[in-house]
Write a protein that holds these residues in place. Sequence first.
Motif, short mmCIF file in Angstrom:
data_model
loop_
_atom_site.label_atom_id
_atom_site.label_comp_id
_atom_site.label_asym_id
_atom_site.label_seq_id
_atom_site.Cartn_x
_atom_site.Cartn_y
_atom_site.Cartn_z
N ARG A 193 0.88 -1.50 0.57
CA ARG A 193 0.36 -0.12 0.21
C ARG A 193 0.70 1.29 0.04
N GLY A 194 0.48 1.96 -0.83
CA GLY A 194 0.94 3.29 -1.13
C GLY A 194 0.43 4.45 0.07
N GLU A 195 1.64 5.56 0.05
CA GLU A 195 0.86 6.91 2.24
C GLU A 195 -0.87 6.82 1.09
N LEU A 196 -1.17 7.53 -0.43
CA LEU A 196 -1.73 8.08 -0.79
C LEU A 196 -2.70 7.10 -1.99
N PRO A 197 -3.93 7.56 -1.79
CA PRO A 197 -5.04 6.39 -2.76
C PRO A 197 -4.46 6.91 -3.67
N GLY A 198 -4.77 5.13 -4.51
CA GLY A 198 -5.06 5.00 -6.11
C GLY A 198 -5.20 3.42 -6.62
N PRO A 199 -5.25 2.89 -7.55
CA PRO A 199 -5.64 2.15 -8.74
C PRO A 199 -5.31 1.39 -7.80
N VAL A 200 -5.81 0.02 -8.02
CA VAL A 200 -5.68 -1.31 -7.37
C VAL A 200 -5.08 -2.04 -8.21
N PHE A 201 -4.22 -3.25 -8.21
CA PHE A 201 -3.42 -3.76 -9.31
C PHE A 201 -2.76 -5.14 -8.47
N MET A 202 -3.14 -6.30 -9.36
CA MET A 202 -3.02 -7.12 -8.58
C MET A 202 -2.15 -8.26 -9.93
N VAL A 203 -1.20 -8.93 -9.18
CA VAL A 203 -0.37 -9.82 -10.47
C VAL A 203 -0.11 -11.35 -9.58
N VAL A 204 -0.78 -11.70 -10.13
CA VAL A 204 -0.88 -13.16 -10.11
C VAL A 204 0.20 -14.31 -10.49
N TYR A 254 9.06 1.15 -5.14
CA TYR A 254 8.43 1.68 -3.98
C TYR A 254 7.15 2.36 -4.65
N ILE A 255 6.14 1.96 -3.69
CA ILE A 255 4.87 3.50 -4.82
C ILE A 255 4.53 4.54 -3.46
N HIS A 256 4.11 4.98 -4.05
CA HIS A 256 3.44 6.42 -3.10
C HIS A 256 2.14 6.42 -2.83
N ARG A 257 1.41 5.60 -4.01
CA ARG A 257 0.31 5.68 -4.36
C ARG A 257 -0.32 4.25 -5.23
N GLY A 258 -1.68 4.32 -4.58
CA GLY A 258 -2.34 2.79 -4.91
C GLY A 258 -1.77 1.64 -4.25
N THR A 259 -2.67 0.41 -4.61
CA THR A 259 -2.14 -0.57 -3.43
C THR A 259 -1.89 -1.70 -5.35
N ILE A 260 -1.03 -2.82 -4.73
CA ILE A 260 -0.40 -3.37 -5.34
C ILE A 260 -1.16 -5.23 -4.69
N ILE A 261 -1.49 -5.90 -5.35
CA ILE A 261 -2.07 -7.44 -4.00
C ILE A 261 -0.82 -8.33 -5.56
N VAL A 262 0.12 -9.12 -4.76
CA VAL A 262 1.19 -10.09 -5.21
C VAL A 262 0.70 -11.26 -4.72
N VAL A 263 0.24 -12.19 -5.89
CA VAL A 263 -0.37 -14.02 -5.00
C VAL A 263 1.00 -14.60 -6.23
N PRO A 264 2.29 -14.87 -5.39
CA PRO A 264 3.30 -15.13 -6.34
C PRO A 264 3.11 -16.91 -6.37
N LEU A 265 2.82 -17.43 -5.86
CA LEU A 265 2.22 -18.96 -5.90
C LEU A 265 1.30 -19.77 -6.10
#
Length: 225
Positions: free
Chosen positions: A22-33, A60-71
Amino acid sequence: MIVESYTLASSTAYATPYYVIRGELPGPVFMVVSGIHGNETGSIRAAQIIVEHFNQRRLYIHRGTIIVVPLMNQKAYRKRIRGVPDLNRTFPRSSKTAAKHPLASALLQLVLRYRPTWFLDLHEANGLSQKNPKRLGQSIIVTPGSRGTGTAKRVIKGINRTIPKTAYHFNIRLRERPGSSRATVTRILGAKAFTVETCWSLDRELRIRYQIDIVSRFLKSAGLL
């Protein structure tokens, strides 16, 4: 920036970790599987390295959210097999149908919780798409009519400029694959969803590098990096 670790499908035999950045600021949500198929080890390692880079603050991200499911598919990975049944055929084909596998159900719940506007599913395939249009190695697959087609073309153009050998260049493939994670996320959320395919015949470290490069380019396109 905060990096947190959770467990997907925690109450089942398929439990596997995922990470929320999670970045400090709101922004896009991005998912990597990655790791829907257990024998596609280059894409799995690439996703793991991406998480490591965020933990080490190399990314590093300042905004938005990244979800990663590596395996995703731990059982298939331990045997280095694609998986039985093929997990990427068990996702719901519409908002009115259910997933056919506990992992597919758990991932769909995660998707519905965070509602990503961007979704990348990392894979590996046989053959070079540059040499044979029927092959998927070195390609980015988009569902026909997807809002993300233009972005995929720009990402491919950018990475191909860094690849000296034309045979290793990436191509776009417009393909519908009912039951796949990409098709489900596209249909249910209308997200910009993509399948990334590197080619098994290439050196593993090169495949990993291509996967990380492509994820980074998509993250930049989403305004996160």
